[in-house]
Structures are given as C-alpha cells and as structure tokens.
Design a protein around this motif. Structure first.
Motif, PDB file in Angstrom:
ATOM      1  N   UNK A   1       6.477   7.605   8.185  1.00 32.99           N
ATOM      2  CA  UNK A   1       5.515   8.628   7.811  1.00 32.99           C
ATOM      3  C   UNK A   1       4.070   8.189   7.875  1.00 32.99           C
ATOM      4  N   UNK A   2       3.785   7.113   8.600  1.00 32.90           N
ATOM      5  CA  UNK A   2       2.424   6.601   8.747  1.00 32.90           C
ATOM      6  C   UNK A   2       1.936   6.829  10.181  1.00 32.90           C
ATOM      7  N   UNK A   3       0.641   6.946  10.344  1.00 30.48           N
ATOM      8  CA  UNK A   3       0.077   7.111  11.683  1.00 30.48           C
ATOM      9  C   UNK A   3      -0.742   5.882  12.042  1.00 30.48           C
ATOM     10  N   UNK A   4      -0.982   5.718  13.342  1.00 23.91           N
ATOM     11  CA  UNK A   4      -1.736   4.562  13.817  1.00 23.91           C
ATOM     12  C   UNK A   4      -3.007   5.011  14.518  1.00 23.91           C
ATOM     13  N   UNK A   5      -4.094   4.308  14.220  1.00 22.42           N
ATOM     14  CA  UNK A   5      -5.370   4.510  14.898  1.00 22.42           C
ATOM     15  C   UNK A   5      -5.608   3.291  15.779  1.00 22.42           C
ATOM     16  N   UNK A   6      -5.934   3.483  17.049  1.00 21.47           N
ATOM     17  CA  UNK A   6      -6.077   2.364  17.973  1.00 21.47           C
ATOM     18  C   UNK A   6      -7.466   2.338  18.608  1.00 21.47           C
ATOM     19  N   UNK A   7      -7.874   1.156  19.023  1.00 20.97           N
ATOM     20  CA  UNK A   7      -9.071   0.952  19.817  1.00 20.97           C
ATOM     21  C   UNK A   7      -8.725  -0.013  20.949  1.00 20.97           C
ATOM     22  N   UNK A   8      -9.118   0.342  22.170  1.00 22.07           N
ATOM     23  CA  UNK A   8      -8.800  -0.480  23.331  1.00 22.07           C
ATOM     24  C   UNK A   8      -9.948  -1.435  23.647  1.00 22.07           C
ATOM     25  N   UNK A   9      -9.603  -2.673  23.970  1.00 25.60           N
ATOM     26  CA  UNK A   9     -10.589  -3.656  24.437  1.00 25.60           C
ATOM     27  C   UNK A   9      -9.977  -4.442  25.590  1.00 25.60           C
TER      28      UNK A   9
ATOM     29  N   UNK B   1       0.852  -1.197   0.000  1.00 25.81           N
ATOM     30  CA  UNK B   1       0.000   0.000   0.000  1.00 25.81           C
ATOM     31  C   UNK B   1       0.891   1.252   0.000  1.00 25.81           C
ATOM     32  N   UNK B   2       1.496   1.565  -1.129  1.00 24.05           N
ATOM     33  CA  UNK B   2       2.450   2.688  -1.163  1.00 24.05           C
ATOM     34  C   UNK B   2       1.826   4.042  -0.829  1.00 24.05           C
ATOM     35  N   UNK B   3       0.515   4.176  -0.966  1.00 20.46           N
ATOM     36  CA  UNK B   3      -0.146   5.453  -0.681  1.00 20.46           C
ATOM     37  C   UNK B   3      -0.860   5.470   0.669  1.00 20.46           C
ATOM     38  N   UNK B   4      -0.627   4.455   1.476  1.00 17.77           N
ATOM     39  CA  UNK B   4      -1.304   4.374   2.775  1.00 17.77           C
ATOM     40  C   UNK B   4      -0.872   5.515   3.687  1.00 17.77           C
ATOM     41  N   UNK B   5      -1.815   5.942   4.561  1.00 28.65           N
ATOM     42  CA  UNK B   5      -1.520   7.016   5.522  1.00 28.65           C
ATOM     43  C   UNK B   5      -1.808   6.595   6.962  1.00 28.65           C
ATOM     44  N   UNK B   6      -2.878   5.789   7.164  1.00 24.99           N
ATOM     45  CA  UNK B   6      -3.273   5.411   8.511  1.00 24.99           C
ATOM     46  C   UNK B   6      -3.476   3.892   8.590  1.00 24.99           C
ATOM     47  N   UNK B   7      -2.946   3.324   9.672  1.00 24.90           N
ATOM     48  CA  UNK B   7      -3.073   1.890   9.922  1.00 24.90           C
ATOM     49  C   UNK B   7      -3.729   1.715  11.291  1.00 24.90           C
ATOM     50  N   UNK B   8      -4.686   0.796  11.386  1.00 27.81           N
ATOM     51  CA  UNK B   8      -5.407   0.592  12.630  1.00 27.81           C
ATOM     52  C   UNK B   8      -5.029  -0.695  13.339  1.00 27.81           C
ATOM     53  N   UNK B   9      -5.213  -0.720  14.663  1.00 34.27           N
ATOM     54  CA  UNK B   9      -5.011  -1.929  15.439  1.00 34.27           C
ATOM     55  C   UNK B   9      -5.834  -1.875  16.718  1.00 34.27           C
ATOM     56  N   UNK B  10      -6.138  -3.047  17.278  1.00 31.49           N
ATOM     57  CA  UNK B  10      -6.748  -3.163  18.597  1.00 31.49           C
ATOM     58  C   UNK B  10      -5.654  -3.512  19.600  1.00 31.49           C
ATOM     59  N   UNK B  11      -5.846  -3.100  20.848  1.00 28.75           N
ATOM     60  CA  UNK B  11      -4.899  -3.492  21.887  1.00 28.75           C
ATOM     61  C   UNK B  11      -5.637  -3.613  23.209  1.00 28.75           C
ATOM     62  N   UNK B  12      -5.008  -4.304  24.150  1.00 32.95           N
ATOM     63  CA  UNK B  12      -5.583  -4.523  25.468  1.00 32.95           C
ATOM     64  C   UNK B  12      -4.791  -3.703  26.488  1.00 32.95           C
ATOM     65  N   UNK B  13      -5.334  -2.617  27.025  1.00 37.90           N
ATOM     66  CA  UNK B  13      -4.573  -1.755  27.941  1.00 37.90           C
ATOM     67  C   UNK B  13      -4.192  -2.432  29.246  1.00 37.90           C
ATOM     68  N   UNK B  14      -4.842  -3.537  29.592  1.00 37.09           N
ATOM     69  CA  UNK B  14      -4.506  -4.233  30.833  1.00 37.09           C
ATOM     70  C   UNK B  14      -3.470  -5.331  30.620  1.00 37.09           C
ATOM     71  N   UNK B  15      -2.989  -5.481  29.381  1.00 37.45           N
ATOM     72  CA  UNK B  15      -1.990  -6.506  29.062  1.00 37.45           C
ATOM     73  C   UNK B  15      -0.697  -5.823  28.602  1.00 37.45           C
ATOM     74  N   UNK B  16       0.343  -5.918  29.428  1.00 37.04           N
ATOM     75  CA  UNK B  16       1.606  -5.224  29.146  1.00 37.04           C
ATOM     76  C   UNK B  16       2.144  -5.558  27.765  1.00 37.04           C
ATOM     77  N   UNK B  17       2.071  -6.825  27.399  1.00 34.77           N
ATOM     78  CA  UNK B  17       2.607  -7.262  26.122  1.00 34.77           C
ATOM     79  C   UNK B  17       1.885  -6.591  24.959  1.00 34.77           C
TER      80      UNK B  17
END
Length: 681
Positions: A542-550, A510-526
C-alpha cells in the motif's frame, strides 16, 4: 531438456560410426548400444579378455546438497563394486531441476537410451521413473526415499518378493521423532510449532503423520500450512509465524526443500528457530539439522546397483530395508536473537557431527566431510582475472570475503592461484578492454563483479569459465533463461535485493508512511530492475514510490535534493553501480533535510550514513564466489552448476545515523537486527 535431446542425438551419430568400424574389423553384424565412443572402447582385464561395459543413468529431481551428495555417493559405491567410470562404466546424469514436465520427459529418454540400469535419488524421481517403467524394461535401484512402501510403485512390504522384480532399493526415513524430541529438550516450554508441506508428495505426508503423532505425545500443537508449489512458501511460512508458532519443523518435502530460503526469511523476521530433518540446513541458519549422511546413503545405493549389474545381488532374495546413518548438525549462532530462551546443552554439543559456533566457525567432526573432494591439479597456479565495473563498498566487502574464504579453503595465493583484479572506474569502454585483456592473457577463470561487466562477458563469450558476482539478475544480463539453463561456461552468485524484507522494515519503523523515494540510473539495467522490483514490493504493502533519474555522478546531489524535497516519508536507495559509488552525496542530503534513509548495502549503514540496511551479506557473497571458483578448479563444469543467490541476508541498524535522520527505532527491530552500531565507525 533440449540439452538431453542434443546429447542423445549426438550419441546416435557416434554409435553409427562405431557400428561401421566394428563391422569392418570383425566382419560381423551387431546391434550396438547407444554410447559415447571413448567410453565404449573395451579395456582388457587380467585374463586378456574384453571387459564388459555398463551404462548407468542417474536421475535426481532437483539440485540440492543432499541429492548432490547422494549422487556422488552412488558413483563411489559403483566404484567399490569394481565399476569405474572411463574403464568399464559410463554414467549419464539427469536432473529435472524440480520441474515435473522435464522429469517425465527425462524418464522417457532414459527408457529409450539402452541403459543397463537406472539409479534414482529422492521420492519424486523414484515415482516418476517407476511409473513409466512398470513393464520392467529397465532395472531400477532407488535411494534417498522417505517411505518406499507408501510411494505407490508396487512395494508392499520389507520381505523378499514384496517388490517388483526389476525394482529394488532402500528407504531413508527422516528422524522426525528425534527432531521433535530434541526441540522439547532445547526449549522445555515449547507449546506450538509449525510445518509446511505439499500434500501431493507422499514423503511429506509420511513425515507429517509421524510429526503429528510425536507432537501429540509431547503436548505440542503442530500447525500445518499447505502449498502446491514453491511460490507460496514464503506466504505460508509468514502465516504460520503470525499464528504464534515458536519453531518451524521442515524436511521430507521436496517442494519446500527447493525453496527453503523462504522459510528462513519468515523465521528470521519472527525470531523463531528452524529445526530441520537434514543436516545441511544449519549452513543456511537452522538451529538443528538431524538426518542421514546422504553421501553414505547414496554409496549404499551405488553398491546395490553394482551388485545387481554384476549378478552378486539377486532381486528375488533382496528385501527392501531402511537405512539411516545419522548425522547431527547444530548451529550455536542461530541462538542469537531468538524470542524464547532456547539452549543447547554442552553434552549435546559434544555429540554433534557438524557444529557452527557463536562466531560462525564451522567444525566437521569425525574426519573429512563425506563427499569425496578432488584435489587441485598438481603444480598448477590458476590465473584468476576479476573485473569490476566500479569501486564501491559492496565490491570492497566482496573482495574481503573472497580473500577470507580462499584462506579458509586452503587456497594459497601465489601457489594455488594468482588473482589479477581490474577496476573499470565506471567506464564501459574500459570494462570491455579489461575483458579483452583477460581473454588475451589466457586466464583460467574470468570473474566478473557487477552487471555491466557480466554483460560485457556475455557479448564476448570468452573461452574460459565465467563466474559472475554482484549481479542482481543474471538472466536480465543475458546469461541464461533460468538458473539452471544458462550460457555454456557461465555460472555465478547473484545478489538480488530482499525487497519484501525491506518493506517490512520500513513499515515497522514508519507505520504511517505513504511515499518512499529513490534515485535510479535509466541507462543501467541493474538499477532499473531494482527500482521496479522495489516499487512493486511497496505497492503490495500500500505504499507508493517517487523516483528521480540520474545518469552521471555529478547529477546525484541535485537529484537527491529534489527527491528529498518531495512529499516523501523516507528515501530507500536501491542498489546500482552509480548510486552505490555516489551514496555519500545521497546521505548528506538526507541528513541535512532529516529524511530517514534506508539502504540495501550493509556498509552504507555501518559508515555510509543510512539508518538501516537490509542487505545481502556481500562478504558472504565473496566467500560463496571463492567456493564456486574452487569447484571449477577441481574439475566441475560451470555449465552444470546452477546460478545461486548469496547464502545470507543481514539487517544492520546504526543508531547514530538514525538520530541524525530523525528516525525513531522500534525496540522490535533492534532486537532482531543482526548488527546494531551506535556510531559512525
């Protein structure tokens, strides 16, 4: 460093007590050498007299296989000269783990330790010890040194008397010319090669000069990248690859050798081979490894040290010489995916001392491997208790690799070992109870899988060895301050993801990508750690990350839907226990909304719905874990074994998943992928 000082302090106290005991028995005052009481007790020789006790320090600059082999050879060489640990010899090993401040402190401890002799392996340990010992206070024997005459320690030639009276040893110049010639033989059209050196190391300068000379004779342009420390190696290797080199030559440089995985990473990405001046590099993926049998080099050094101690070798009559018991290692598996048509002729394959075939099976010819391997205690069935926080594809792959390695290592289930596996099903209270159960049952070894179970073990500090696996950052989990300075009894195999490698793949797709998303668990250190590291790697590109916590599995589907609904170009799901076990829900959302999905677990691309995985080879991690357990079962102290990463990383591409997710796959990625599958199974 503190550990060495603690040992020295303890030895002083022991010697005080020994001094008093001897004085009371024989009624005479004496100045006693610092030593361990048990090892200093005199045994009787055949004539009934007290046998002389010798104290030897062995100093290596870092933990590397060739240096470890050399140290073992040194100890065995001393034994062949009649100097045996526990009988008439006390050996103290010192390891600077690549840190020169530590190295300088170590040599001062050695000089003040009342040793009879110091044996050093590698050029930096020779130089550090020799510079501190210029007055000749301590006899010094060196080995595993590329060019002793150019090391700046007073060795002027190869004749008796052309070296300091107290300093003698042997050189082991890497077969640089032979490796360059072999590269041309394997690929006759080779025109440009690259190498990386630390210009501050005399050994690397000597190897570079010879490589440049031989490349010049063969019409090969040799490009050079310089580094001052290991942190710049990946960038240096990548820059050489970008300049169009067709092969890497590596070896003879301790800075590069201690972080050689960075060179391999760049080579794999560029689809070019590595030809090394050390045989063991084929295990990590080098096409060719040619160099000394360093166990035999170390043994020769040990025999020389024994001769010096017993008076058999006279320094004034000794000439510094070069010793190169050659060993050739070839890796046919490394031919796969190379850009150029490299080829190993059948007659060369027949000459290999070590051969890895196309399927990755390793054969060691000419008898057993050089390093003597202690046998398992007779009649003992080792109780191995393995505790996992949750069940996931990673755990299943790890267990397959562990079982496979046990069989190949000759460990018989039910006879040599009994494995008890427990799964906490994602519940921390249950994980704690399972750790307690392993302690209560007096298991011989506790093996933790995943970060939460390691954290539980760290809190409880079990009395048995703890070997962790499937943990991205054991330091974050509290297991130590560094890979070599860690809690007593703890060691293991870490699984830190290849974040930079993933960014390269995302950019490629994705050479034109700007934002990449991921989920993470704030209570899990790893999970938090992986998210932050991936975010940092994306930012560098030069890319940014969008996150959602679960925090719970029930939250994952809605969070994935919300994430995919953001203005993101793809989902790159970082590793973590919650989201590994809930990955099918993430894949379903990505498929419904046609969002490209990238993962860090190979199984998540093979059958889990991801288009691409840049994954540590978790089956290989299980194999590494089994090999580590075997080392402990054979008597190694886990406290002295540095933490290590999984020895292999994979790129897995699933063309069916990619089509379902609306991702066009570039041919360049398909060509360099380790595995391309065209279906869900």
């Amino acid at each position: 460093m503190a550990a060495h000082q603690d040992r020295m302090a303890g030895s002083v106290e022991v010697c005080k007590r020994l001094f008093l005991g001897v004085a009371l028995i024989v009624g005479a005052a004496a100045v006693l050498l610092l030593s361990d009481l048990r090892q200093r007790q005199a045994t009787k020789d055949a004539g009934g007299g007290a046998e002389k006790q010798y104290r030897v320090a062995i100093f290596q600059i870092a933990s590397r296989q060739i240096l470890d082999d050399s140290v073992q050879g040194t100890i065995d060489g001393l034994a062949e000269e009649g100097l045996v640990q526990g009988r008439n010899l006390s050996v103290t090993r010192f390891n600077a783990e690549g840190d020169m401040v530590t190295a300088n402190a170590i040599v001062q401890n050695i000089l003040q330790g009342n040793f009879d002799l110091v044996a050093t392996v590698s050029t930096p340990s020779l130089q550090t010890m020799a510079n501190a010992n210029r007055a000749g206070k301590l006899r010094h024997v060196f080995s595993v040194v590329t060019a002793p005459y150019g090391s700046g320690v007073g060795i002027t030639g190869d004749k008796p008397g052309e070296h300091p009276e107290h300093l003698l040893g042997m050189g082991t110049f890497q077969p640089v010319r032979q490796v360059v010639q072999l590269a041309r033989e394997l690929y006759p059209d080779l025109k440009v090669a690259g190498t990386i050196i630390n210009p501050g190391e005399a050994c690397s300068q000597a190897c570079l000069a010879m490589a440049q000379d031989e490349c010049g004779k063969l019409g090969i342009d040799l490009l050079v990248a310089q580094v001052e420390n290991s942190s710049g190696i990946y960038e240096a290797a990548s820059s050489l690859a970008a300049r169009g080199i067709e092969a890497f030559f590596i070896g003879g440089d301790n800075t590069v050798e201690t972080s050689v995985e960075s060179v391999f990473k760049a080579a794999v990405a560029a689809r070019i081979p590595i030809l090394a001046y050390a045989p063991d590099h084929v295990d990590a993926g080098a096409l060719v490894g040619m160099g000394a049998n360093y166990y035999e080099v170390g043994k020769a050094g040990g025999k020389l040290a024994g001769g010096v101690l017993t008076g058999r070798v006279k320094s004034s009559e000794y000439a510094i010489r070069d010793l190169m018991p050659r060993k050739l290692a070839l890796n046919q598996q490394a031919l796969a995916g190379l850009k150029a048509p490299w080829r190993i002729a059948p007659e060369l394959l027949a000459q290999a001392d070590i051969l890895i075939d196309e399927q990755g099976h390793k054969t060691v010819r000419g008898g057993a491997a050089p390093v003597s391997t202690p046998a398992l205690p007779a009649g003992k069935t080792w109780q191995l208790h393995m505790v996992s926080y949750s069940q996931s594809m990673m755990v299943e792959q790890w267990m397959r690799g562990f079982a496979d390695a046990c069989e190949k290592l000759g460990l018989r289930a039910g006879e040599d070992y009994q494995l008890t596996y427990r799964n906490a099903q994602g519940d921390m209270a249950t994980a704690n109870m399972m750790i307690d159960a392993a302690i209560d049952s007096q298991a011989d070894i506790l093996m933790t899988l995943t970060t939460p179970t390691l954290q539980a073990a760290v809190r409880k500090k079990p009395p048995m060895p703890v070997l962790f696996g499937l943990t991205a950052n054991p330091l974050l989990a509290g297991a130590g301050k560094s890979d070599s300075e860690h809690l007593p009894g703890f060691t293991g195999i870490s699984t830190m993801s290849d974040y930079e490698g993933m960014v390269v793949v995302i950019r490629e797709c994705l050479p034109n990508a700007r934002k990449i998303g991921t989920l993470y668990n704030p209570s899990e250190d790893n999970s938090v750690f992986n998210m932050e590291q991936m975010k940092e790697a994306l930012a560098k590109a030069g890319l940014s990350m969008v996150t959602r916590a679960t925090n719970e599995a029930t939250e994952v589907p809605a969070a994935a839907l919300a994430l995919a609904g953001e203005d993101i170009d793809a989902i790159c799901q970082v590793a973590g226990n919650l989201h590994d076990s809930s990955f099918p829900a993430i894949a379903q959302v990505a498929r419904q909304l046609r969002k490209p999905l990238f993962a860090f677990v190979s199984g998540q691309a093979l059958t889990g719905g991801a288009a691409i995985a840049v994954a540590r080879d978790y089956e290989q991690g299980g194999r590494d874990h089994a090999a580590l357990a075997l080392r402990v079962m054979r008597g190694e102290n886990p406290t002295a074994i540095p933490f290590a990463a999984i020895s292999r990383t994979l790129i897995i591409v699933n063309t069916t998943h990619a089509a379902e997710l609306g991702l066009a796959l570039p041919p360049s990625l398909l060509q360099r992928a380790d595995q391309v599958v065209d279906g869900k199974n």
